[in-house]
Design a protein around this motif. Structure first.
Motif, PDB file in Angstrom:
ATOM      1  N   TRP A 147       0.821  -1.215   0.000  1.00 13.67           N
ATOM      2  CA  TRP A 147       0.000   0.000   0.000  1.00 13.67           C
ATOM      3  C   TRP A 147       0.854   1.264   0.000  1.00 13.67           C
ATOM      4  CZ3 TRP A 147      -3.751  -1.691   4.500  1.00 13.67           C
ATOM      5  CH2 TRP A 147      -4.574  -2.725   4.023  1.00 13.67           C
ATOM      6  N   LEU A 148       2.119   1.133   0.409  1.00 10.40           N
ATOM      7  CA  LEU A 148       3.024   2.278   0.485  1.00 10.40           C
ATOM      8  C   LEU A 148       3.823   2.455  -0.810  1.00 10.40           C
ATOM      9  CD1 LEU A 148       4.262   1.686   4.131  1.00 10.40           C
ATOM     10  CD2 LEU A 148       2.766   3.528   3.357  1.00 10.40           C
ATOM     11  N   LYS A 149       3.478   1.687  -1.831  1.00 10.16           N
ATOM     12  CA  LYS A 149       4.141   1.801  -3.137  1.00 10.16           C
ATOM     13  C   LYS A 149       3.109   2.213  -4.184  1.00 10.16           C
ATOM     14  CE  LYS A 149       7.281  -2.003  -1.946  1.00 10.16           C
ATOM     15  NZ  LYS A 149       7.710  -3.388  -2.323  1.00 10.16           N
ATOM     16  N   PRO A 150       3.515   3.052  -5.151  1.00 11.72           N
ATOM     17  CA  PRO A 150       2.557   3.437  -6.203  1.00 11.72           C
ATOM     18  C   PRO A 150       2.147   2.221  -7.023  1.00 11.72           C
ATOM     19  CG  PRO A 150       4.772   4.165  -6.750  1.00 11.72           C
ATOM     20  CD  PRO A 150       4.836   3.655  -5.343  1.00 11.72           C
TER      21      PRO A 150
ATOM     22  N   ARG B  21      -1.015  10.061  -2.488  1.00  9.31           N
ATOM     23  CA  ARG B  21      -1.129   9.464  -1.161  1.00  9.31           C
ATOM     24  C   ARG B  21      -2.283  10.107  -0.392  1.00  9.31           C
ATOM     25  NH1 ARG B  21       3.905   6.948   0.932  1.00  9.31           N
ATOM     26  NH2 ARG B  21       5.513   6.977  -0.684  1.00  9.31           N
ATOM     27  N   VAL B  22      -2.535   9.597   0.817  1.00  8.80           N
ATOM     28  CA  VAL B  22      -3.639  10.114   1.623  1.00  8.80           C
ATOM     29  C   VAL B  22      -3.471  11.610   1.878  1.00  8.80           C
ATOM     30  CG1 VAL B  22      -4.787  10.002   3.871  1.00  8.80           C
ATOM     31  CG2 VAL B  22      -4.100   7.892   2.725  1.00  8.80           C
TER      32      VAL B  22
ATOM     33  N   ASP C 217      -1.797  13.767   0.179  1.00  7.94           N
ATOM     34  CA  ASP C 217      -1.972  14.500  -1.085  1.00  7.94           C
ATOM     35  C   ASP C 217      -3.454  14.746  -1.345  1.00  7.94           C
ATOM     36  OD1 ASP C 217       0.793  14.448  -1.599  1.00  7.94           O
ATOM     37  OD2 ASP C 217       0.637  12.470  -2.524  1.00  7.94           O
TER      38      ASP C 217
ATOM     39  N   LEU D 285       4.370   8.722   8.809  1.00  5.98           N
ATOM     40  CA  LEU D 285       4.194   8.539   7.364  1.00  5.98           C
ATOM     41  C   LEU D 285       4.007   7.079   6.970  1.00  5.98           C
ATOM     42  CD1 LEU D 285       6.718  11.166   5.950  1.00  5.98           C
ATOM     43  CD2 LEU D 285       4.252  11.387   6.329  1.00  5.98           C
TER      44      LEU D 285
ATOM     45  N   ASN E 294       0.657   6.808   5.514  1.00  7.00           N
ATOM     46  CA  ASN E 294       0.379   7.613   4.317  1.00  7.00           C
ATOM     47  C   ASN E 294       0.402   6.735   3.063  1.00  7.00           C
ATOM     48  OD1 ASN E 294      -0.218  10.021   3.005  1.00  7.00           O
ATOM     49  ND2 ASN E 294       1.941  10.578   2.735  1.00  7.00           N
ATOM     50  N   ILE E 295      -0.623   5.912   2.911  1.00  4.63           N
ATOM     51  CA  ILE E 295      -0.647   4.939   1.817  1.00  4.63           C
ATOM     52  C   ILE E 295      -1.070   5.603   0.507  1.00  4.63           C
ATOM     53  CG2 ILE E 295      -1.193   3.096   3.447  1.00  4.63           C
ATOM     54  CD1 ILE E 295      -4.055   3.120   2.347  1.00  4.63           C
ATOM     55  N   TYR E 296      -0.830   4.917  -0.595  1.00  2.00           N
ATOM     56  CA  TYR E 296      -1.237   5.423  -1.908  1.00  2.00           C
ATOM     57  C   TYR E 296      -2.734   5.201  -2.128  1.00  2.00           C
ATOM     58  CZ  TYR E 296       3.371   6.595  -3.694  1.00  2.00           C
ATOM     59  OH  TYR E 296       4.588   7.198  -3.903  1.00  2.00           O
ATOM     60  N   ILE E 297      -3.331   6.179  -2.782  1.00  2.00           N
ATOM     61  CA  ILE E 297      -4.760   6.139  -3.087  1.00  2.00           C
ATOM     62  C   ILE E 297      -4.996   5.317  -4.353  1.00  2.00           C
ATOM     63  CG2 ILE E 297      -6.750   7.568  -3.725  1.00  2.00           C
ATOM     64  CD1 ILE E 297      -5.895   7.861  -0.841  1.00  2.00           C
TER      65      ILE E 297
END
Length: 358
Positions: A52-55, A156-157, A159, A207, A210-213
């Motif tokens: 989840w922390l990677k695009p 990310r969240v 963002d 952070l 702060n996962i990717y959306i």
């Protein structure tokens, strides 16, 4: 002698009358009889997954509203800007409507070049995605500009919250702490709440939260000024109810306009505190109603979940309570964002555990 013999009888009668006056009819909703429930602190049930922390490595797929610039290289006058229609069709040059739903631009280019060979010799197509409209993220609640935003880049969240103008600040103090209830904020994906801790992310700067959306993610940051209790599950009308001074469990259940026949009153679940690491208490409301147990005090923000008989999911009552809460809030807030005058959802919401596909 007769008068003396009557004295004990009169005293007994007076004592009985006194006891009858002191005896009160049992009222399960009476405030003075309430006590605190035995809460247990839970731990995070699901960790933040490293992926989840990677695009996302998935290519962008087209959908309604996307704007595309298309040109046949070397053919004058073929350059055009076109939009994907609501039924996911794309129209260009002499071609009939092409179904582009779920297709990446590379696949569409290849299909167009093959179809255009009917009209051009060895056509080469230049295709550029100019505007993204079909993939969106919902950011609602106590932000400056709540709404639905295009997901046109890796985001990310934080963002997404920033794109929505950031957290709403008080005009008196300039702070956001008293306006956004971070303990009840959540992110939903595919009908399921992800374990993002907004208190740690926003207040503590952690952070790792702060996962990717992903497309159609739903972020909600409720107001801390809301003084409500959520009565959910097998009640006639699952909904938030206004908190009253010294409110107790039976009063709250009554505000849900009654209990459904399949309700399991022996396992009423109260969830308190953070959604990611909440406290939980299981109360036998049937015993309270029958006068066999003491009523339980509630606090603003509590989630009261009445399970259906035999409806507990593999995740347990806590999972069902939080999942029902987030689905109800998301349905109501999303409904309001799309139609501000819409009737709040509650009565017809499925209150059972979510299916594995959700």
């Amino acid at each position: 002698m007769r008068f003396t013999a009557l004295i004990p009888c009169c005293l007994a009668l007076l004592n009985a009358c006194s006891l009858m006056k002191e005896q009160k009819k049992f009222d399960a909703r009476a405030q003075g009889t309430s006590t605190d429930a035995a809460f247990t602190q839970t731990k995070r049930q699901e960790p933040i997954h490293p992926e989840w922390l990677k695009p996302s490595t998935k290519p962008y797929t087209l959908g309604p509203g996307d704007k595309i610039e298309i040109e046949i290289i070397g053919e004058t006058g073929t350059r055009a800007d076109t939009f994907v229609t609501p039924d996911s069709k794309l129209y260009f040059d002499l071609l009939p409507g092409i179904d582009v739903k779920g297709k990446p631009t590379t696949q569409l280019r290849e299909e167009m070049e093959k179809m255009l060979t009917r009209y051009y010799k060895q056509p080469q197509v230049s295709l550029t995605l100019r505007e993204v409209s079909s993939q969106r993220v919902w950011v609602l609640g106590r932000v400056n500009s709540p709404g639905i935003y295009p997901l046109n880049r890796p985001m990310r969240v934080l963002d997404a919250v920033t794109q929505a103008g950031g957290l709403f600040a008080s005009s008196f103090t300039g702070t956001t702490e008293e306006l956004a209830d971070l303990s009840h904020s959540f992110l939903m994906r595919g009908g399921k709440m992800l374990p993002v801790d907004f208190q740690k992310l926003i207040r503590e700067g952690d952070l790792s939260q702060n996962i990717y959306i992903e497309p159609d993610d739903f972020i909600y940051l409720p107001s801390s000024m809301t003084n409500e209790i959520y009565v959910l599950g097998a009640v006639t009308e699952p909904r938030p109810v206004g908190f009253m001074n010294e409110m107790n469990l039976i009063t709250a259940l009554g505000r849900g306009l009654g209990i459904r026949p399949e309700a399991d009153l022996t396992h009423v679940t109260i969830v308190r505190g953070s959604l990611t690491e909440p406290k939980i208490a299981t109360v036998n409301a049937r015993d309270i109603i029958q006068g066999k147990a003491t009523n339980v005090r509630l606090e603003p923000g509590d989630i009261v979940y009445v399970p259906g008989s035999g409806s507990m999911s593999p995740g347990g009552f806590l999972h069902d309570a939080i999942n029902t809460f987030t689905r109800l809030v998301a349905a109501n807030e999303g409904n309001s964002a799309g139609a501000p005058n819409a009737t709040p959802i509650g009565l017809n919401l499925n209150i059972g555990p979510s299916s594995p596909t959700q």
